[in-house]
Design an enzyme around this catalytic site. Structure first.
Site, PDB file in Angstrom:
ATOM      1  N   THR A  40     -44.267 -49.067  34.991  1.00  0.00           N
ATOM      2  CA  THR A  40     -44.512 -50.008  36.075  1.00  0.00           C
ATOM      3  C   THR A  40     -45.259 -49.328  37.216  1.00  0.00           C
ATOM      4  OG1 THR A  40     -42.565 -51.307  35.506  1.00  0.00           O
ATOM      5  CG2 THR A  40     -43.385 -51.545  37.752  1.00  0.00           C
ATOM      6  N   TYR A  97     -36.749 -42.506  28.095  1.00  0.00           N
ATOM      7  CA  TYR A  97     -37.387 -43.805  28.330  1.00  0.00           C
ATOM      8  C   TYR A  97     -37.852 -44.316  26.974  1.00  0.00           C
ATOM      9  CZ  TYR A  97     -40.472 -47.180  30.735  1.00  0.00           C
ATOM     10  OH  TYR A  97     -41.097 -48.313  31.194  1.00  0.00           O
ATOM     11  N   LYS A 138     -33.044 -45.279  29.109  1.00  0.00           N
ATOM     12  CA  LYS A 138     -33.580 -46.536  29.608  1.00  0.00           C
ATOM     13  C   LYS A 138     -34.134 -47.245  28.380  1.00  0.00           C
ATOM     14  CE  LYS A 138     -36.922 -48.806  32.560  1.00  0.00           C
ATOM     15  NZ  LYS A 138     -38.054 -48.677  33.477  1.00  0.00           N
TER      16      LYS A 138
END
Length: 180
Positions: free
Chosen positions: A47, A136, A163
């Site tokens: 992001t 991640y 995550k």
């Protein structure tokens, strides 16, 4: 070690018209997120355009976030690279910036490295940076199974969590069911 709990949103990375990071805008965003109750912030992830930043830009962004957070909330530094070597380099660049953890994608090439190579990637990263690590798990062609995630967390104590970002609720449920 910093305990990471609650809601830790990803921050975007604002750029100016010339394509440079707008650090003032980034600072206002971090301040706003924390002010609105975020329990921490993650910068430099997908992001936050982390995969497009040069290593020094990444370091400067993490530094700016840590400065603005000022200990009010933990900062997580996202590392999205194609090699263990570059992940280690970026981890070292932010080692002294008071980040709570590194949020790191698995190594991703046009082929998927084997499970032992994935474990070694995170072992090397932990050993070379001395940082806590969150995996991640987002890259489709190197997506790590619940069994491999648990193996990595078992064999590399610095890997403290995941995550899970692939959108597969069955795999998330499998991971949650197997966590001890």
């Amino acid at each position: 070690m910093t305990d990471l709990t609650g809601v830790i949103p990803p921050a975007t990375t604002p750029f100016d018209a010339a394509g440079d990071i707008d650090f003032a805008a980034a600072g206002r965003q971090i301040d706003w997120l924390i002010g609105e109750g975020a329990h921490g912030v993650a910068v430099g992830g997908s992001t936050g355009e982390g995969q497009t930043l040069e290593a020094e830009e990444f370091r400067d962004l993490v530094q700016a976030a840590a400065d603005v957070a000022g200990g009010r909330a933990p900062v997580i530094a996202g590392i999205i690279t194609d090699s263990t070597r570059e992940a280690v380099r970026r981890g070292r660049l932010v080692r002294d910036l008071k980040v709570a953890a590194l949020q790191v994608t698995p190594v991703h090439y046009l082929f998927r490295p084997g499970d032992d190579a994935m474990v070694e990637h995170f072992r090397t990263l932990a050993g070379e940076t001395g940082q806590q690590i969150l995996i991640y798990n987002v890259v489709p062609w190197t997506y790590l199974s619940p069994a491999l995630l648990l193996r990595i967390m078992d064999e590399v104590p610095a890997v403290i969590g995941v995550k899970q970002s692939a959108g597969d609720l069955k795999l998330l449920a499998d991971l949650m069911a197997d966590v001890k």
